[in-house]
Design an enzyme around this catalytic site. Structure first.
Site, PDB file in Angstrom:
ATOM      1  N   GLY A 151    -133.773   2.707   2.635  1.00  0.00           N
ATOM      2  CA  GLY A 151    -134.880   3.535   2.170  1.00  0.00           C
ATOM      3  C   GLY A 151    -136.110   2.679   1.974  1.00  0.00           C
TER       4      GLY A 151
ATOM      5  CD  GLN B  85    -140.205  -0.663  -0.919  1.00  0.00           C
ATOM      6  OE1 GLN B  85    -139.702   0.388  -0.576  1.00  0.00           O
ATOM      7  NE2 GLN B  85    -139.509  -1.778  -0.990  1.00  0.00           N
TER       8      GLN B  85
ATOM      9  CB  CYS C 224    -135.800  -3.620  -4.185  1.00  0.00           C
ATOM     10  SG  CYS C 224    -137.408  -2.914  -3.794  1.00  0.00           S
ATOM     11  CG  LEU C 225    -136.461  -3.442   1.956  1.00  0.00           C
ATOM     12  CD1 LEU C 225    -137.162  -2.560   2.982  1.00  0.00           C
ATOM     13  CD2 LEU C 225    -135.422  -4.319   2.622  1.00  0.00           C
TER      14      LEU C 225
ATOM     15  CG  HIS D 144    -134.287   1.906  -5.132  1.00  0.00           C
ATOM     16  ND1 HIS D 144    -133.712   0.728  -5.583  1.00  0.00           N
ATOM     17  CD2 HIS D 144    -135.379   1.525  -4.405  1.00  0.00           C
ATOM     18  CE1 HIS D 144    -134.423  -0.302  -5.150  1.00  0.00           C
ATOM     19  NE2 HIS D 144    -135.440   0.154  -4.430  1.00  0.00           N
ATOM     20  CD  GLU D 145    -136.526   3.632  -1.363  1.00  0.00           C
ATOM     21  OE1 GLU D 145    -137.689   3.214  -1.530  1.00  0.00           O
ATOM     22  OE2 GLU D 145    -135.583   2.873  -1.069  1.00  0.00           O
TER      23      GLU D 145
ATOM     24  CG  HIS E 274    -140.268   1.592  -4.780  1.00  0.00           C
ATOM     25  ND1 HIS E 274    -140.681   0.326  -5.133  1.00  0.00           N
ATOM     26  CD2 HIS E 274    -139.068   1.427  -4.160  1.00  0.00           C
ATOM     27  CE1 HIS E 274    -139.774  -0.556  -4.758  1.00  0.00           C
ATOM     28  NE2 HIS E 274    -138.769   0.084  -4.169  1.00  0.00           N
TER      29      HIS E 274
HETATM   30 NI    NI Z   1    -137.025  -0.757  -3.342  1.00  0.00          NI
END
Ligand code: NI
Length: 216
Positions: free
Chosen positions: A88, A93, A135-136, A177-178, A181
């Protein structure tokens, strides 16, 4: 009395200007147009200003625009690139503070990655249970986070159709999670424990994607 009405009118105009930005900003256009097909992914702590900001909805001017299609395509390409290989991604991001996430739907055949516009979690359903998360934007860590097993979400599809649905299982965790953000919240804020993932650290090093010149 007239003065009071004027103040109310001014407040109403300011309020609407704050809640729905009209059109793409210069920065947003730069990110969408200048990014490679694999976009630079913002990381902590260098890009905390963007990652910690609260994202805004898309308005009528952005919905259906060519730039939005380009943004979704590039975010898809970024998420599926071997350098990221995520499940995701949220628009902040890649430098865009707008309510857009792409999520892999483990609950559907073929596990498609789909875009969700102006998304909100209406309710968390069921007892929260702990599970591993990464997380990226927060390499090279992982953590244990308690998440609800099911969520009700409301969003617009890419064609603008409004949808409300209930999602179960791993995809429900990805949505939590997304969507965090979009409110400037990172999983590390919610985690019971955070630890370094050595394998991921090495992998990220090998695939490190540089911050482009035009960023900032
Ligand atoms: Ni993330």
């Amino acid at each position: 009395m007239k003065k009071t009405l004027e103040i109310f009118a001014l407040a109403a105009v300011l309020f609407s200007a704050c809640t729905s930005r009209s059109g793409w900003t210069a920065w947003e256009k730069t990110v969408i147009e200048q990014s490679d097909s694999v976009m630079y992914v913002a990381v902590m702590p260098a890009d905390s200003a963007i990652l910690r900001a609260v994202s805004q909805d898309f308005g009528p001017k952005e919905l259906g625009s060519e730039q939005l299609q380009t943004l979704i395509r590039k975010m898809y390409r970024t998420l599926t690139d071997p350098s990221q290989d995520g499940v995701g991604i949220a628009a902040p991001q890649v430098g865009i503070n707008r309510r857009l996430v792409l999520v892999m739907r483990y609950d559907k055949p073929e596990k498609p990655i789909e875009p969700y516009l102006n998304i909100r979690i209406d309710s968390l359903i069921g007892q929260k249970t702990p599970g591993p998360e990464g997380c990226l934007s927060v390499p090279p860590y992982r953590g244990i986070v308690r998440r609800a097993p099911s969520v009700q979400i409301s969003y617009l599809k890419a064609d603008g159709t409004p949808v409300t649905e209930q999602v179960e299982g791993y995809s429900a965790i990805i949505f939590q999670h997304e969507c965090d953000h979009l409110d400037g919240i990172l999983y590390t804020d919610r985690a019971d424990t955070v630890y370094v993932n050595e394998a991921w650290a090495a992998e990220r090093e090998a695939f490190s994607y540089p911050r482009p010149d035009w960023w900032n």
